[in-house]
Design an enzyme around this catalytic site. Structure first.
Site: not given
Ligand code: DGY
Length: 322
Positions: A160-161, A239, A241, A270, A288, A290
């Site tokens: 999706r992203i 964006t 991990r 992190e 972090h 996003g």
């Molecule tokens: C996720 O949802 O996996 C993001 O990294 C935190 O919002």
């Protein structure tokens, strides 16, 4: 009337989410917004019927065991990513794990584009110059960046992203999109060419954007060897991990100017970020963020509550079980 299931939320949540959680469940909210220790997570698993944790809570096998006194049946993660949870251990113990897919797609894609623009247009260096009072005024050769128009965007992980990033890059900047995805993608949303390996994307793209889930087999996927395939003019955006990149190898490549730059919203350990990464000019670094919009974080919370409601039989939809 049966008592409402007790749900413990490990962090403060957007107001509308906390209000709904308190209305629908016996909710225990984190009023001072402190980070839970492992001991508190174990206690929460013992005392609650469900846990609503975030990505910083490590739901290990020890936490899932809860000293043999576990009451919680469900971990409704406030995230799409679930690499903070030992999924095998959860499965073995019959603990349901749910996540919040879909609602953070646009916000996260926006941040990927933000990082792309930041690093290619050198916005961090530019703003620092201005704030430090060292701007000499307009100069035809000052702070020249790289345009994105017509460049090749390489997406690794066309979910999706990844698709949302492709859409923005193509519509907004006329970028050509290539991608690698572990399984075949039937609908990429915009014209995009598949490549059969991560290596092929790393070697061909001008900007590489990572959208792989963290943990497991993906840990270290962007290895020193794969970074070495990048063009010296190429940029790496993450964006997803932090652990999907071999961070020391990336820092070395950036320090030696073997690649043009990187835009990172996530880091391996992190909230600690390596000092030698922070010291570099050819990076744009974000903490972090996003999914960090009011709308998105509220939607994530509502989805986590939907998942809890479905699990406890109060919703007429299925829980997003991982
Ligand atoms: C996720 O949802 O996996 C993001 O990294 C935190 O919002």
């Amino acid at each position: 009337m049966a008592p409402k299931p007790r749900i413990i939320a490990t962090r403060k949540l957007p107001e509308a989410v906390e209000t709904r959680l308190a209305a629908e469940f016996d909710a225990v909210l984190n009023t001072d917004d402190h980070a839970f220790t492992e001991r508190e997570l174990i206690a929460a698993m013992q005392e609650a019927d469900g846990l609503l944790p975030t990505v910083v809570d490590r739901i290990s096998d020890k936490v899932l065991d809860a000293g043999g006194k576990r009451r919680a049946q469900i971990v409704a993660n406030f995230a799409v990513g679930v690499n903070n949870i030992d999924l095998d251990a959860a499965k073995a113990r019959g603990v349901v794990v749910t996540n919040t897919p879909g609602v953070l797609t646009d916000a996260t894609a926006d941040v990927a584009l933000t990082l792309m623009l930041n690093v290619t247009r050198r916005t961090w260096e530019s703003e620092r110059m201005l704030r430090e009072g060292t701007w000499p005024g307009f100069n035809p050769t000052l702070l020249l960046g790289t345009g994105l128009q017509g460049k090749v965007l390489g997406i690794i992980g066309m979910g999706r992203i990844g698709k949302a990033v492709a859409r923005r890059a193509q519509a907004g900047f006329g970028m050509k999109v290539i991608y690698y995805n572990r399984s075949a993608v039937t609908d990429t949303g915009v014209p995009a060419e598949a490549r059969d390996s991560i290596e092929a994307v790393m070697a061909e793209a001008d900007v590489i954007s990572l959208h792989l889930p963290g943990g497991g087999a993906n840990a270290g996927a962007i290895s020193a060897e794969r970074i070495a395939l990048m063009k010296p003019s190429a940029y790496l955006i993450n964006t997803a991990r932090g652990d999907v990149i071999d961070e020391p190898a990336l820092i070395k490549a950036l320090t030696e100017n073997r690649i043009a730059g990187a835009g990172l919203d996530v880091f391996a350990a992190e909230p600690s970020v390596p000092a030698d990464l922070i010291a570099l000019d050819n990076v744009s670094l974000l903490p972090h963020i996003g999914s960090a919009t009011v709308e998105t974080r509220t939607a994530m919370g509502m989805l986590a509550i939907d998942n809890l409601a479905a699990h406890f039989g109060a919703g007429d939809y299925p829980a997003r079980v991982v």
